[in-house]
Design an enzyme around this catalytic site. Sequence first.
Site, mmCIF file in Angstrom:
data_model
loop_
_atom_site.group_PDB
_atom_site.id
_atom_site.type_symbol
_atom_site.label_atom_id
_atom_site.label_comp_id
_atom_site.label_asym_id
_atom_site.label_seq_id
_atom_site.Cartn_x
_atom_site.Cartn_y
_atom_site.Cartn_z
ATOM 1 N N GLY A 70 -14.186 -32.312 104.676
ATOM 2 C CA GLY A 70 -13.309 -33.165 104.583
ATOM 3 C C GLY A 70 -11.994 -32.974 104.029
ATOM 4 N N SER A 71 -11.351 -33.460 103.245
ATOM 5 C CA SER A 71 -10.086 -33.865 102.885
ATOM 6 C C SER A 71 -10.411 -32.556 101.014
ATOM 7 C CB SER A 71 -9.782 -34.389 102.155
ATOM 8 O OG SER A 71 -8.567 -34.487 100.999
ATOM 9 N N CYS A 72 -8.968 -31.827 101.666
ATOM 10 C CA CYS A 72 -8.802 -30.565 100.216
ATOM 11 C C CYS A 72 -8.373 -31.038 98.871
ATOM 12 C CB CYS A 72 -7.504 -30.040 100.969
ATOM 13 S SG CYS A 72 -7.509 -29.001 102.492
ATOM 14 N N THR A 73 -7.916 -32.268 99.120
ATOM 15 C CA THR A 73 -7.907 -33.245 97.819
ATOM 16 C C THR A 73 -9.382 -33.530 97.062
ATOM 17 O OG1 THR A 73 -5.829 -33.996 98.473
ATOM 18 C CG2 THR A 73 -6.553 -35.081 96.884
#
Length: 553
Positions: A59-62
């Site tokens: 999922g997200s790089c955040t």
Amino acid sequence: MTARIVVAGQAEGPVVHATEGLSFWGGVDPATGIVIDAHHPLTGRCLTGTILMMPTSRGSCTGSGVLLELALNGRGPAALVFRGAEDILTLGALIAGRMFGRALPVLRLDAAEFDALSRTAHATIRDTHLQADGLHLPLSPPPMSAMQLTAQDHAMLQGPPAQKLAMEVICTMAAQQGATALIDVTQAHIDGCIYASPANLLFAEAMAEMGARVCVPTTMNAISVDRQNWQAQGVPPQFGGPASRLADAYVQMGARPSFTCAPYQLPTVPAQGEAVAWAESNAVIYANSVLGARTVKHPDFLDLMIALTGRAPLSGVYLSEERVARRILKVDVPPGADDAVWPLIGYVAGLRAPDRIPLLTGITVSPDADALKALCAAFGTTSAAPMLHIEGVTPEADQVDPNADIATITREDLAAAWRQFNAAPSHIDLVALGSPHFSLNECQALAALVAGRKTQVATIITCGHDTIAAAKANGTLAVLEASGAQVVPDLCWCSISEPVFPPHARTLMTNSGKYAHYAPGLSGRAVRFGSLADCVAAAVSGRAPDHLPAWLR
């Protein structure tokens, strides 16, 4: 057996084994450490103080920013243990220790070691060993860098504080990835400008105060507020102020305030074979897969470090041999399928290839850029892979491992994903469009569907500034606004919050597989999913269809 230390530290706690990867952004509450991804096996579980085991993240790089916040507020796992390569959470742990003195050890085990540890209940990690219910694993030290650095690299390692720190972090990440050299990049895209938590702001302002300045053209992801209008919209100052300051910090460091999660819609789109440094999972997958550009899925914080130096670890899909498909997915595309098929295919493809690049075959209807955007974004929610190939569509689809295994995606698989996204009641309070950001073509398609009609429920479209300007110039924006729809800049649905997100809304409808996956955890609302036409019908009537679309029956 010798396990490998990736980030050093000591820890002790109960072992929690996740059988599949987890995105910390949209999957873990940064304030409590509780898993909020409604589709994950660990949903509802608190990770605080645990030895968390996963094959890898997804999922997200955040997710790196969420992990940093958890480490800083004392709600994070005590340690992370992975079976495969992992960058996003590893980088968050590295920053927590290097910049803020909050050590959070990260280990990598081979398959046998990982399976053995997963069967234990409690583990202790020390400098030289891991002990767990009769299991004793010696720990090898973090990998030493054997980098072939240029004279300019060495100069940056002795340079101003921000650039020096950036090069040190890049070299550390390169070493754990097994890279022996760095690569020049032509541009960067910053994902860390989303206000996932106070930790993101703390990091960015610390870097800005150190005099950080990007040295390659750098664009910015969607942020967490409408930068010009958040006060008039009633966003609480305790959120809007820090979110706006976070964006300002990156602009101060030289990034362009593009504020879009779809940088491939900008005039600066990279060419095939061009090495760039993008963060934001959907953008990375689109760049590699559709454009044929080259970028690793860089975690938040590392995106800035690379922008400050113009250098990235030469590893992963920067290398031609790492871009090869190692699983073939035979897709049964139902006749008569509408545009909802693309995010469904992407979502299921990620489930079928959670840890490797797939080649999708059997797709006889040629997807346009928006269909590919939807497919790539949904794929990124369920797979850790940074790209995919589609036979006859994407530019490197002939790159297939001769030993690739084969799996299938059937009509029944797509129908199961549709049902998963449509478990909510049919009454709709909000139609959420633009995850990732709507393109001009999508705005025009929506305008054609709503022309002469009035929406009965809140209908919000998120877009980049360039798209909004083009839609205003050709009259599309006026048609959308005349229908009652609201077009919002700067934000994306994965970063939107109340009151821009209508507080009264209990059930939303979207055409985004990505947002259908993340929305329950991020917004606390129930979700329905369908085609763009289905979303317009719901916006006008206030109700979603109660049955599978005809092409899935």
